[in-house]
Design an enzyme around this catalytic site. Structure first.
Site, PDB file in Angstrom:
ATOM      1  CG  ASP A 171      -1.989  -1.490   1.029  1.00 38.60           C
ATOM      2  OD1 ASP A 171      -1.747  -1.782   0.271  1.00 38.60           O
ATOM      3  OD2 ASP A 171      -2.749  -1.064   2.277  1.00 38.60           O
TER       4      ASP A 171
ATOM      5  CE1 TYR B 100      -7.613  -3.774   2.719  1.00 35.21           C
ATOM      6  CE2 TYR B 100      -7.218  -1.370   3.557  1.00 35.21           C
ATOM      7  CZ  TYR B 100      -7.450  -2.439   4.154  1.00 35.21           C
ATOM      8  OH  TYR B 100      -6.312  -2.862   5.177  1.00 35.21           O
TER       9      TYR B 100
END
Length: 617
Positions: free
Chosen positions: A110, A320
DNA sequence: GCAAGGTC
């Protein structure tokens, strides 16, 4: 072979799909000259004190200041205690094998501080020396992924980001491990008294609120309430002044010209104000706002909501979940009309989904600049069936919020009528002219009382209306409510500062306590330590929690501002400032807090019984 | 035995 490593399997699979890699192997996907693998969040953690020879909890070890920190494979708790997580060990072996074969390593964890740390800890643990490139994207659409791969950055561009992440990690260890042992040892070493940069200020907020309520002295005050009548419709008005003095209010009360007292002249209308108010739709959900809604509507704990969401995410029904953003980018927005089409047959929301097909979508939640690692929570559009009642409830909150967010404004008409009769009275009325986004759940404002949602008759300045009833009300000031999970989560977002404005609060989120992914577990930690308990929906401190609070309340470790100070320094490190200076300060602070707690902890020996504190009357 | 951070 080029190796791409993602933070989690879902992202690794998504990247593989965009490249057309389809050969599924154990722990990675292969094809088109690439292997796509992944971590499961942090696979490695800083080794515990015993790995540096600090065996047992002993005063002479403190402060524990490892010259060089070690990394250890993430542990899981079993009936035999903590053991290496075998799934993690296996995935690390897979990653090692791939790195050994790699001609090029592409880091696709990420795009943020912890994402960088997740990769670097793996890379250094495996003693890999190969250069790597960095994929830096904040949206997972095909176009964004392709674009990101065309613009890979040199891995070294993110060295300062790693430095800041590394400092965060080691500082939390130094302060947390040492403070915990210092307090536990000085309190007789009979129970774990944990302390940390996040958990202790959180405990402090709960304790401070509890004591504020316990010590609250209610003040009596008086109001006069009247009922007026116009065209056979009665309505209520309340005195503008809150009277403290009983004889004063009784004198005024007598002078109010009501019918029953034989003074039918009534109330003079001195002002009428009617204006429309536009309420924009709420923003899409991030994890925290959804946890708050689920706690209010269904009583779910933050932890339960996170687990239900994780489950929905693994079933590919929602995007998510551990996101801190309530926005989407323009690329995701382009797919929203098609997404809404999937819900036109939904039992509860179908009608509103059909309506949205016919209107211009509201773009309040569309802002690419406010999308960080992940965008706001959305349904994927996959068909959901056979969900448990709890999962369905969470899923419907996600779907319903999406429909609300892209819906029209709610238009209300707010009416205020001012009446004079011995005192000044005010009547408030709200009429919804166009429900807009509120038609999705068909609810009025949850915090406001129903009695505010009333329509008032048409009246004009100068009219005199009969007062058919008057009442003297005796009221008491009330303390703030105890924290519950919803209000605590909200408070953690702004480090305990009370900010009502939604957008302003959002702008403060970088200086909040904890992160969206960790807040549920912070609450659970405080419960495990028997510092707090759940009573109905409230979170109350135990005597143990209050005793710990008393010891640390004036120290830096209990202040939410500590996180803010660290964040400022970490951001400077990310933009190139020296790491050395910050580390030296942390070590100094570790020494200070350790010696302070070794002394202060001795005072709480007798106060640790884990019963509930006495009831607040 | 212990932090905070990430995720199955």
């Amino acid at each position: 072979m080029k190796i791409v490593i993602a933070e989690k399997p879902s992202v690794g699979r998504e990247l593989a799909k965009v490249f057309g890699a389809t050969t599924r192997k154990d722990g990675y996907i292969e094809g088109k000259g690439y292997s796509f693998t992944w971590a499961f969040g942090h696979l490695l953690q800083l080794a515990p004190p015993q790995d540096y020879g600090f065996i047992g909890w002993r005063k002479q070890h403190l402060p524990m200041l490892p010259a060089k920190f070690k990394l250890a494979i993430r542990k899981i708790k079993t009936k035999d205690g903590f053991v290496e997580d075998p799934a993690v060990r296996k995935q690390l072996d897979t990653i090692k094998k791939l790195f050994d074969e790699a001609t090029e390593i592409i880091v696709a964890t990420d795009a943020g501080r912890e994402g960088e740390l997740i990769f670097r800890y793996i890379y250094y643990y495996l003693k890999c020396k190969k250069p790597f490139k960095r994929l830096w994207i904040s949206s997972q659409t095909d176009e964004a992924i392709k674009d990101g791969f065309r613009n890979l950055k040199p891995g070294t561009d993110y060295d300062t980001l790693f430095n800041s992440a590394h400092c965060r990690s080691e500082s939390d260890w130094l302060v947390g491990m040492n403070a915990t042992q210092a307090l536990s040892i000085s309190a007789g070493n009979r129970t774990v008294l944990s302390l940390g940069r996040v958990q202790t200020p959180t405990l402090a907020m709960i304790c401070a609120r509890f004591l504020e309520i316990k010590n609250f002295v209610p003040q009596t005050y008086f109001q006069i309430s009247i009922q007026l009548i116009k065209d056979e419709q009665t309505f209520k008005a309340v005195s503008v002044t809150n009277y403290k003095d009983k004889s004063e209010v009784e004198g005024i009360f007598k002078l109010v010209e009501d019918v029953a007292s034989g003074f039918p002249t009534g109330g003079n209308i001195t002002a009428v104000e009617a204006k429309p108010r536009k309420e924009p739709p709420p923003l899409l959900h991030d994890l925290s706002s959804l946890q708050q809604e689920a706690n209010k509507k269904k009583g779910f704990t933050a932890d339960q909501t996170l687990n239900l969401l994780q489950n929905l995410y693994e079933s590919k029904l929602v995007s998510y979940p551990r996101t801190g953003s309530r926005y989407i980018g323009d690329d995701v927005f382009a797919g929203i009309p098609a997404l809404i089409d999937n819900f036109t047959n939904h039992a509860e929301f179908g009608k509103q989904a059909k309506f949205l097909q016919t209107t211009t979508l509201n773009k309040r939640s569309v802002n690419a600049k406010k999308v960080t690692d992940h965008h706001a929570i959305l349904p994927t559009g996959e068909e959901a069936y056979g969900l448990s009642a709890d999962k369905q409830a969470i899923y419907d909150m996600v779907v319903g919020r999406m429909l609300e967010a892209f819906h029209q404004e709610c238009i209300k008409e707010i009416t205020k009528i001012t009446i004079s009769s011995a005192a000044t009275f005010m009547a408030n009325g709200t009429v919804i002219r166009s429900a807009g986004w509120r038609s999705v759940f068909n609810e009025t404002e949850d915090d406001k009382k129903d009695e505010d949602n009333i329509s008032l008759p048409k009246v004009a300045v100068g009219e005199q209306l009969p007062i058919v009833e008057k009442t003297l009300l005796e009221k008491q000031t009330k303390p703030k409510p105890m924290y519950n999970e919803a209000s605590l989560l909200k408070a953690l977002e702004t480090s305990g500062k009370e900010i009502e404005d939604e957008e302003l609060r959002y702008a403060m989120k970088d200086s909040g306590l904890g992160t969206p992914a960790t807040r549920a577990s912070i609450i659970e930690t405080l419960i495990t330590r028997e510092y707090i308990i759940r009573e109905k929906r409230n979170l109350l401190p135990t005597n143990k929690g209050l005793a710990v609070y008393e010891v640390v309340k004036d120290k830096q470790i209990a202040q939410a501002e500590l996180t803010g100070q660290w964040e400022k320094r970490l951001e400077e490190i990310r933009s190139g400032a020296s790491v050395k200076e910050f580390k030296a300060e942390i070590i100094e602070y570790t020494k200070t807090i350790t010696s302070e707690l070794l002394i202060a902890g001795t005072g709480i020996l007798g106060k640790l019984e884990e019963r509930k504190p006495e009831k607040v009357s």
